[in-house]
Write a protein that holds these residues in place. Structure first.
Motif, PDB file in Angstrom:
ATOM      1  N   ASN A 158       0.812  -1.229   0.000  1.00  0.00           N
ATOM      2  CA  ASN A 158       0.000   0.000   0.000  1.00  0.00           C
ATOM      3  C   ASN A 158       0.839   1.270   0.000  1.00  0.00           C
ATOM      4  N   ARG A 159       1.975   1.204  -0.682  1.00  0.00           N
ATOM      5  CA  ARG A 159       2.822   2.378  -0.840  1.00  0.00           C
ATOM      6  C   ARG A 159       2.692   2.897  -2.280  1.00  0.00           C
ATOM      7  N   VAL A 160       2.901   4.192  -2.442  1.00  0.00           N
ATOM      8  CA  VAL A 160       2.906   4.798  -3.774  1.00  0.00           C
ATOM      9  C   VAL A 160       4.091   5.748  -3.873  1.00  0.00           C
ATOM     10  N   ARG A 161       4.531   5.944  -5.088  1.00  0.00           N
ATOM     11  CA  ARG A 161       5.532   6.968  -5.363  1.00  0.00           C
ATOM     12  C   ARG A 161       4.897   7.990  -6.295  1.00  0.00           C
ATOM     13  N   ILE A 162       5.101   9.269  -5.997  1.00  0.00           N
ATOM     14  CA  ILE A 162       4.532  10.343  -6.800  1.00  0.00           C
ATOM     15  C   ILE A 162       5.644  11.309  -7.198  1.00  0.00           C
ATOM     16  N   ASP A 163       5.813  11.472  -8.490  1.00  0.00           N
ATOM     17  CA  ASP A 163       6.785  12.420  -9.032  1.00  0.00           C
ATOM     18  C   ASP A 163       6.034  13.523  -9.758  1.00  0.00           C
ATOM     19  N   SER A 164       6.592  14.723  -9.704  1.00  0.00           N
ATOM     20  CA  SER A 164       5.933  15.855 -10.345  1.00  0.00           C
ATOM     21  C   SER A 164       6.963  16.920 -10.682  1.00  0.00           C
ATOM     22  N   GLU A 165       6.537  17.894 -11.460  1.00  0.00           N
ATOM     23  CA  GLU A 165       7.337  19.082 -11.720  1.00  0.00           C
ATOM     24  C   GLU A 165       6.554  20.290 -11.239  1.00  0.00           C
ATOM     25  N   VAL A 166       7.261  21.203 -10.590  1.00  0.00           N
ATOM     26  CA  VAL A 166       6.646  22.447 -10.146  1.00  0.00           C
ATOM     27  C   VAL A 166       7.107  23.554 -11.074  1.00  0.00           C
ATOM     28  N   VAL A 167       6.145  24.283 -11.624  1.00  0.00           N
ATOM     29  CA  VAL A 167       6.449  25.387 -12.524  1.00  0.00           C
ATOM     30  C   VAL A 167       6.016  26.685 -11.857  1.00  0.00           C
ATOM     31  N   THR A 168       6.933  27.655 -11.767  1.00  0.00           N
ATOM     32  CA  THR A 168       6.609  28.947 -11.157  1.00  0.00           C
ATOM     33  C   THR A 168       5.995  29.872 -12.198  1.00  0.00           C
ATOM     34  N   GLY A 169       5.505  30.995 -11.714  1.00  0.00           N
ATOM     35  CA  GLY A 169       4.890  31.966 -12.617  1.00  0.00           C
ATOM     36  C   GLY A 169       5.828  32.459 -13.692  1.00  0.00           C
ATOM     37  N   THR A 173      11.402  25.657 -13.292  1.00  0.00           N
ATOM     38  CA  THR A 173      10.904  24.299 -13.047  1.00  0.00           C
ATOM     39  C   THR A 173      11.727  23.612 -11.963  1.00  0.00           C
ATOM     40  N   VAL A 174      11.022  22.981 -11.006  1.00  0.00           N
ATOM     41  CA  VAL A 174      11.677  22.247  -9.911  1.00  0.00           C
ATOM     42  C   VAL A 174      11.044  20.860  -9.823  1.00  0.00           C
ATOM     43  N   PRO A 175      11.848  19.789  -9.859  1.00  0.00           N
ATOM     44  CA  PRO A 175      11.280  18.440  -9.716  1.00  0.00           C
ATOM     45  C   PRO A 175      10.971  18.127  -8.252  1.00  0.00           C
ATOM     46  N   VAL A 176       9.928  17.332  -8.021  1.00  0.00           N
ATOM     47  CA  VAL A 176       9.599  16.880  -6.669  1.00  0.00           C
ATOM     48  C   VAL A 176       9.320  15.384  -6.715  1.00  0.00           C
ATOM     49  N   SER A 177       9.529  14.708  -5.589  1.00  0.00           N
ATOM     50  CA  SER A 177       9.325  13.263  -5.541  1.00  0.00           C
ATOM     51  C   SER A 177       9.066  12.826  -4.110  1.00  0.00           C
ATOM     52  N   LEU A 178       8.057  11.979  -3.924  1.00  0.00           N
ATOM     53  CA  LEU A 178       7.771  11.465  -2.579  1.00  0.00           C
ATOM     54  C   LEU A 178       7.243  10.049  -2.671  1.00  0.00           C
ATOM     55  N   THR A 179       7.396   9.299  -1.587  1.00  0.00           N
ATOM     56  CA  THR A 179       6.722   8.019  -1.413  1.00  0.00           C
ATOM     57  C   THR A 179       5.845   8.134  -0.175  1.00  0.00           C
ATOM     58  N   SER A 180       4.779   7.353  -0.154  1.00  0.00           N
ATOM     59  CA  SER A 180       3.825   7.465   0.939  1.00  0.00           C
ATOM     60  C   SER A 180       3.021   6.177   1.060  1.00  0.00           C
ATOM     61  N   THR A 181       2.521   5.932   2.256  1.00  0.00           N
ATOM     62  CA  THR A 181       1.545   4.867   2.468  1.00  0.00           C
ATOM     63  C   THR A 181       0.159   5.455   2.249  1.00  0.00           C
ATOM     64  N   ILE A 182      -0.713   4.709   1.594  1.00  0.00           N
ATOM     65  CA  ILE A 182      -2.078   5.194   1.360  1.00  0.00           C
ATOM     66  C   ILE A 182      -3.076   4.317   2.122  1.00  0.00           C
ATOM     67  N   SER A 183      -4.112   4.951   2.621  1.00  0.00           N
ATOM     68  CA  SER A 183      -5.173   4.250   3.334  1.00  0.00           C
ATOM     69  C   SER A 183      -6.472   5.011   3.122  1.00  0.00           C
ATOM     70  N   VAL A 184      -7.581   4.438   3.577  1.00  0.00           N
ATOM     71  CA  VAL A 184      -8.887   5.071   3.430  1.00  0.00           C
ATOM     72  C   VAL A 184      -9.279   5.747   4.730  1.00  0.00           C
ATOM     73  N   GLU A 185      -9.687   6.990   4.636  1.00  0.00           N
ATOM     74  CA  GLU A 185     -10.120   7.765   5.791  1.00  0.00           C
ATOM     75  C   GLU A 185     -11.603   8.077   5.656  1.00  0.00           C
ATOM     76  N   ARG A 186     -12.353   7.808   6.703  1.00  0.00           N
ATOM     77  CA  ARG A 186     -13.797   8.052   6.738  1.00  0.00           C
ATOM     78  C   ARG A 186     -14.517   7.393   5.559  1.00  0.00           C
ATOM     79  N   ARG A 187     -13.964   6.297   5.086  1.00  0.00           N
ATOM     80  CA  ARG A 187     -14.580   5.460   4.045  1.00  0.00           C
ATOM     81  C   ARG A 187     -14.712   6.140   2.685  1.00  0.00           C
ATOM     82  N   ARG A 188     -14.120   7.316   2.508  1.00  0.00           N
ATOM     83  CA  ARG A 188     -14.294   7.979   1.221  1.00  0.00           C
ATOM     84  C   ARG A 188     -13.085   8.784   0.771  1.00  0.00           C
ATOM     85  N   ARG A 189     -12.117   8.989   1.620  1.00  0.00           N
ATOM     86  CA  ARG A 189     -10.982   9.825   1.264  1.00  0.00           C
ATOM     87  C   ARG A 189      -9.687   9.028   1.372  1.00  0.00           C
TER      88      ARG A 189
END
Length: 268
Positions: A158-169, A173-189
């Motif tokens: 139940n882990r995910v990795r999320i990569d993205s790019e941040v673009v300023t006005g 451009t700045v790259p970002v990257s994280l890993t996280s555990t995912i679960s269900v909160e209040r049966r809907r989130r």
């Protein structure tokens, strides 16, 4: 006509009334989706005479390649009720109406590609664009930032990795990257916990800024990934648990079925 429903059989031995109900239910359910690869409905009723009172033993739906509200695709969705009460006169008119709300056991399967596609939906993109990050106001001189090119990778346990790019006005451009555990909160989130900044994926010159942006992305995700987006008109999904299985994410829970609209199209 009504008398014939209790005894008429087709050549394969399938009850005529049950077959009619299956066909009407399949057509009605299919119209709940913007698009679908397949939708199958199985309605069971024995003896068939119970149909005249609108009583059926079970109602099971399964579908693949379903698109909800134009942008949100699920690989598979299924739900199955126990006994349920319907308005049989509506079936004779080519529609399906419930006499009272009912609940069903439900399962939803999303692929990794489905998840990535969902981040391209306009409804989601609006929550990731033109944001202010107070911790970086001085560095970015008050510019807003947008998280783009989001890529989700499903991992074990139940882990995910999320990569993205941040673009300023101003286009930085700045790259970002994280890993996280995912679960269900209040049966809907979906909740993102145990977040970890993946520093090795980021060039050293960007790491300080990237870590702050990554933490901001994690906070945004915790407040935006709501399974209500996958609800159908008249059908509310509630999830008890989730599990990553290879490149799929499997949700198990139940569906609260209030009604089945006459001309529902979840793309509207």
């Amino acid at each position: 006509m009504f008398g014939s429903l209790t005894g008429l059989k087709n050549q394969q031995g399938t009850d005529w009334g049950e077959k009619l109900l299956n066909n009407v239910a399949s057509t009605t359910i299919r119209h709940l989706f913007t698009a679908s690869e397949s939708v199958e409905v199985q309605v069971r009723c024995f003896p068939s005479s119970k149909l005249l009172q609108g009583s059926i033993d079970s109602f099971k739906m399964s579908g693949t390649g379903l698109v909800i509200r134009r942008d949100f695709r699920v690989e598979e969705m299924s739900f199955e009720t126990d006994a349920v009460s319907i308005d049989f006169s509506s079936v004779l008119g080519g529609q399906l109406r419930l006499k009272q709300p009912t609940q069903a056991i439900a399962q939803v399967v999303l692929t990794q590609a489905d998840l990535n596609r969902s981040f391209e939906a306009e409804l989601v993109k609006k929550k990731l664009e033109n944001l202010s990050i107070p911790a970086l106001d001085e560095i970015f001189e008050g510019e807003t930032v947008s998280f783009t090119q989001i890529k989700v990778q499903l991992l074990e346990n139940n882990r995910v990795r999320i990569d993205s790019e941040v673009v300023t006005g101003k286009g930085k451009t700045v790259p970002v990257s994280l890993t996280s555990t995912i679960s269900v909160e209040r049966r809907r989130r979906i909740s993102f916990t145990e977040q970890q900044f993946e520093a090795e994926a980021i060039p050293e010159s960007f790491r300080d800024i990237s870590q702050t942006l990554t933490e901001a992305l994690g906070e945004i995700l915790n407040n935006m990934v709501d399974l209500d987006k996958f609800d159908l008109d008249g059908v509310t999904l509630r999830i008890n648990r989730l599990e990553t299985q290879g490149e799929t994410l499997v949700f198990s829970g139940y569906a609260q079925i209030e009604d089945i609209p006459k001309n529902a199209k979840s793309g509207n």
